[in-house]
Scaffold this motif. Structure first.
Motif, PDB file in Angstrom:
ATOM      1  N   ARG A  45     -23.050  62.823  57.083  1.00 34.66           N
ATOM      2  CA  ARG A  45     -24.005  61.734  57.291  1.00 34.66           C
ATOM      3  C   ARG A  45     -23.591  60.770  58.404  1.00 34.66           C
ATOM      4  N   ARG A  46     -22.334  60.829  58.790  1.00 29.26           N
ATOM      5  CA  ARG A  46     -21.850  59.929  59.847  1.00 29.26           C
ATOM      6  C   ARG A  46     -20.947  60.690  60.806  1.00 29.26           C
ATOM      7  N   HIS A  70     -10.207  60.812  51.829  1.00 20.97           N
ATOM      8  CA  HIS A  70     -11.324  61.328  51.058  1.00 20.97           C
ATOM      9  C   HIS A  70     -12.644  61.095  51.802  1.00 20.97           C
ATOM     10  N   GLY A  71     -13.439  62.142  51.899  1.00 22.77           N
ATOM     11  CA  GLY A  71     -14.767  62.043  52.483  1.00 22.77           C
ATOM     12  C   GLY A  71     -14.808  62.123  53.990  1.00 22.77           C
ATOM     13  N   ARG A  72     -13.631  62.165  54.632  1.00 18.84           N
ATOM     14  CA  ARG A  72     -13.596  62.164  56.085  1.00 18.84           C
ATOM     15  C   ARG A  72     -12.686  63.265  56.602  1.00 18.84           C
ATOM     16  N   ALA A  73     -13.096  63.877  57.700  1.00 15.39           N
ATOM     17  CA  ALA A  73     -12.257  64.859  58.389  1.00 15.39           C
ATOM     18  C   ALA A  73     -12.222  64.492  59.862  1.00 15.39           C
ATOM     19  N   PRO A  77       2.301  57.827  56.465  1.00 19.42           N
ATOM     20  CA  PRO A  77       2.116  59.251  56.194  1.00 19.42           C
ATOM     21  C   PRO A  77       1.914  59.519  54.710  1.00 19.42           C
ATOM     22  N   GLY A  78       0.921  60.329  54.416  1.00 19.42           N
ATOM     23  CA  GLY A  78       0.668  60.739  53.042  1.00 19.42           C
ATOM     24  C   GLY A  78      -0.221  59.812  52.253  1.00 19.42           C
ATOM     25  N   GLU A  79      -0.460  58.591  52.757  1.00 15.18           N
ATOM     26  CA  GLU A  79      -1.346  57.678  52.040  1.00 15.18           C
ATOM     27  C   GLU A  79      -2.802  58.070  52.266  1.00 15.18           C
ATOM     28  N   ARG A  80      -3.665  57.738  51.314  1.00 17.23           N
ATOM     29  CA  ARG A  80      -5.056  58.165  51.359  1.00 17.23           C
ATOM     30  C   ARG A  80      -5.962  57.170  52.068  1.00 17.23           C
ATOM     31  N   SER A  81      -5.362  56.124  52.623  1.00 14.38           N
ATOM     32  CA  SER A  81      -6.145  55.161  53.390  1.00 14.38           C
ATOM     33  C   SER A  81      -5.184  54.344  54.245  1.00 14.38           C
ATOM     34  N   ALA A 114     -18.430  72.591  56.660  1.00 16.96           N
ATOM     35  CA  ALA A 114     -19.682  72.973  56.005  1.00 16.96           C
ATOM     36  C   ALA A 114     -19.466  73.408  54.562  1.00 16.96           C
ATOM     37  N   ALA A 115     -18.281  73.967  54.283  1.00 18.32           N
ATOM     38  CA  ALA A 115     -18.003  74.474  52.936  1.00 18.32           C
ATOM     39  C   ALA A 115     -17.514  73.382  51.985  1.00 18.32           C
ATOM     40  N   ASP A 116     -17.280  72.188  52.494  1.00 15.46           N
ATOM     41  CA  ASP A 116     -16.744  71.115  51.655  1.00 15.46           C
ATOM     42  C   ASP A 116     -17.753  69.970  51.583  1.00 15.46           C
ATOM     43  N   PRO A 117     -18.559  69.916  50.537  1.00 15.71           N
ATOM     44  CA  PRO A 117     -19.612  68.897  50.450  1.00 15.71           C
ATOM     45  C   PRO A 117     -19.080  67.483  50.266  1.00 15.71           C
ATOM     46  N   THR A 118     -17.774  67.325  50.023  1.00  9.61           N
ATOM     47  CA  THR A 118     -17.227  65.968  49.904  1.00  9.61           C
ATOM     48  C   THR A 118     -17.044  65.309  51.265  1.00  9.61           C
ATOM     49  N   ILE A 119     -17.111  66.078  52.350  1.00  7.35           N
ATOM     50  CA  ILE A 119     -16.930  65.510  53.682  1.00  7.35           C
ATOM     51  C   ILE A 119     -18.265  64.951  54.161  1.00  7.35           C
TER      52      ILE A 119
END
Length: 327
Positions: A175-176, A95-98, A313-317, A138-143
């Motif tokens: 932001r980072r 979440h929040g990172r790509a 694999p598949g975990e969110r962190s 750019a289209a995903d403000p959660t990133i």
């Protein structure tokens, strides 16, 4: 010498690597080197002990016969990254990172690399080819954070890297920027004034995460290169992998952590080995890893203790590896 020339001069033959270190060529395995080539900069070679087949830096880069004996629990894609690919070269696991795979090139080929079988031929190359991934971000403000990885993003030449950083910097919700790289460790001359100034000038906060497994990797030129980034206001973190025969002792982990913090580099993660095909001989079991971490905590201040983690694999962190509570 420019960093590009250092890459051109790197050793690509396992037999030559042995000869340079006064070791018998029989130590190297050519079959595994064909599957995953040897690539060792002379700058990294210079930190190895001649005549020592157990040198911890050599063990990380020399192809050996044990790579051909892979347990059934090991795979070509141990982190199931292909399932996390939202576009070619763009991974969105957390979440929040790509994460953008910017290049298939590396400055050193680590034999335990979890992406040693990654299909880099499918990765877009160049700003125009990255545009679809940039549009997705750019289209995903959660990133709010973008990781540049590879391969190694610092194998990109400065004009291309600057164009990519600039494109990401123009996305307001990013932001980072985090650059994951081994290049400053193995070829420290990559940290030029131009690169330092480029990273220091981004609107988004630039973080550099280097990959160093043993204190012997941190020689004077390497520490000087990292200091140039830190002095410019670019934070530097370190990720290591727990590797049998490299850093699987309290003394080795202590020396690494203290060398890092003595030079303002934050120990970040100590990774349990990702079970990639060809790397089984490097694995340290988790029970031993926990014992090592307990010993490390007794010998260094808390800020010098990396978090011991594995990636599933598949975990969110990342998953912290911690002692199991008594029943």
């Amino acid at each position: 010498m420019r960093w590009q020339e250092a890459m051109r001069r790197a050793i690509r033959d396992p037999g030559e690597l042995c000869r340079k270190l006064d070791l018998p060529e029989s130590l190297a395995d050519g079959r595994s080197a064909q599957d995953f080539t040897v690539f060792v900069p002379l700058e990294f070679l210079a930190r190895m002990r001649p005549g020592d087949p157990d040198d911890p830096l050599l063990r990380q880069v020399l192809s050996v016969e044990a790579e051909n004996d892979t347990p059934d629990t090991y795979s070509l894609d141990p982190l199931a990254e292909q399932n996390a690919s939202v576009l070619p070269g763009l991974l969105h696991k957390y979440h929040g990172r790509a994460l953008l795979v910017t290049s298939g090139a590396c400055a050193v080929h680590c034999r335990y690399c979890f992406r040693r079988h990654f299909p880099y031929q499918t990765v877009p190359k160049g700003l125009q080819a990255w545009q679809e991934a940039l549009d997705h971000i750019a289209a995903d403000p959660t990133i709010s954070e973008v990781l540049l990885s590879g391969g190694d993003p610092l194998t990109l030449v400065d004009p291309l890297l600057q164009s990519l950083l600039g494109a990401l910097d123009r996305i307001p919700h990013v932001r980072r920027l985090r650059i994951h790289t081994r290049l400053p460790i193995v070829i420290p001359q990559r940290v030029t004034e131009a690169l330092r100034d480029m990273l220091a000038a981004t609107r988004a906060t630039s973080w550099v995460v280097v990959h160093c497994n043993h204190a012997a990797e941190l020689d004077g030129p390497t520490l000087g290169a990292l200091a140039r980034l830190i002095d410019a206001g670019v934070p530097v973190l370190n990720q290591a992998v727990l590797l049998r025969g490299v850093n699987d002792s309290v003394a080795a982990l202590e020396a690494l952590s203290l060398r890092l913090v003595d030079h303002r580099i934050q120990p970040y993660y100590l990774h349990q080995l990702d079970r990639v095909q060809g790397a089984g001989h490097f694995e340290v079991d988790e029970a031993t890893g926990l014992q090592l971490m307990a010993g490390l905590r007794q010998r260094v201040p808390g800020y010098a203790v990396p978090q011991y983690v594995r990636e599933q694999p598949g975990e969110r962190s990342k998953t912290p590896i911690e002692p199991r509570p008594m029943p």
